[in-house]
Design a protein around this motif. Structure first.
Motif, short mmCIF file in Angstrom:
data_model
loop_
_atom_site.label_atom_id
_atom_site.label_comp_id
_atom_site.label_asym_id
_atom_site.label_seq_id
_atom_site.Cartn_x
_atom_site.Cartn_y
_atom_site.Cartn_z
N SER A 91 -5.41 96.26 18.74
CA SER A 91 -4.04 95.87 18.40
C SER A 91 -3.34 97.04 17.75
N ARG A 145 0.09 94.15 19.05
CA ARG A 145 -0.34 94.39 20.42
C ARG A 145 -1.80 94.02 20.53
N GLN A 149 -4.70 93.49 22.78
CA GLN A 149 -5.05 93.86 24.14
C GLN A 149 -6.41 93.27 24.47
N PHE A 150 -6.43 92.49 25.52
CA PHE A 150 -7.66 91.83 25.92
C PHE A 150 -8.30 92.59 27.07
N ASP A 209 -7.10 95.43 30.12
CA ASP A 209 -7.34 94.97 31.48
C ASP A 209 -6.46 95.78 32.43
N ARG A 258 -1.39 94.12 29.72
CA ARG A 258 -1.76 93.84 28.33
C ARG A 258 -0.98 92.62 27.84
N THR A 259 -1.51 92.01 26.81
CA THR A 259 -0.87 90.86 26.19
C THR A 259 -0.39 91.27 24.81
N ILE A 260 0.88 91.02 24.53
CA ILE A 260 1.45 91.35 23.23
C ILE A 260 1.82 90.04 22.53
N ILE A 261 1.31 89.87 21.32
CA ILE A 261 1.59 88.67 20.53
C ILE A 261 2.40 89.10 19.31
N THR A 296 -4.84 82.84 19.59
CA THR A 296 -4.53 84.28 19.66
C THR A 296 -5.74 85.16 19.87
#
Length: 153
Positions: free
Chosen positions: A3, A11, A13-14, A24, A28-31, A121
């Motif tokens: 993050s 940020r 990131q998974f 990935d 990316r996934t931003i929460i 999350t």
């Protein structure tokens, strides 16, 4: 999962699989921090014995907003979060109902918030600090409910 925190965004990131790793290849996934605060606020309000969330000023602003037709509830009200690379710390201010065991209420809130935030999350919640700002008596709660009734139908 990594993050980068900045400007109110976390940020998260998974990577591929269940272990933390690189971003990935599909994105990316931003929460946002506000999302974590909203999740924590909703989880807090789910607990019986919580009359409201937030200190006096936040509750006054929330009450004014509630009087505006079509206005939405700010679920993050009264919740402050600090999000790091893999962890989050959460501060919550509440108003409790009179007669509730405050130490048991705090345990229930803490548990519900941790479960909700971690499940939704993927962040590890390191601490949930709870401040009880006030206790509402039954007659005060009835007055508050009467004030919230719409004037016209």
């Amino acid at each position: 999962m990594t993050s980068d925190s900045g400007a109110g965004l976390s940020r998260v990131q998974f990577g591929v699989g269940s272990s933390p790793g690189p971003v990935d290849t599909q994105g990316r996934t931003i929460i946002a921090d506000a999302v974590v605060a909203k999740i924590a606020g909703i989880a807090t309000r789910e607990i019986s014995g919580v009359f409201d969330v937030g200190a006096g000023t936040a509750r006054v602003v929330g009450a004014l907003r509630d009087r505006i037709p079509g206005a939405r509830i700010n679920h993050g009200q009264g919740v402050a979060v600090e999000v790091g690379e893999k962890q989050a710390a959460i501060d919550i201010g509440i108003v409790a109902e009179y007669g509730v065991a405050l130490h048991e209420l705090a345990v229930a809130i803490r548990h519900n918030v941790i479960v909700a935030v971690e499940r939704m999350t993927g962040l590890e919640v390191t601490e949930v600090n709870i401040t009880v700002f006030d206790v509402v008596l039954p007659d005060e709660a009835a007055d508050a409910a009467a004030e919230q009734k719409p004037r016209v139908q």
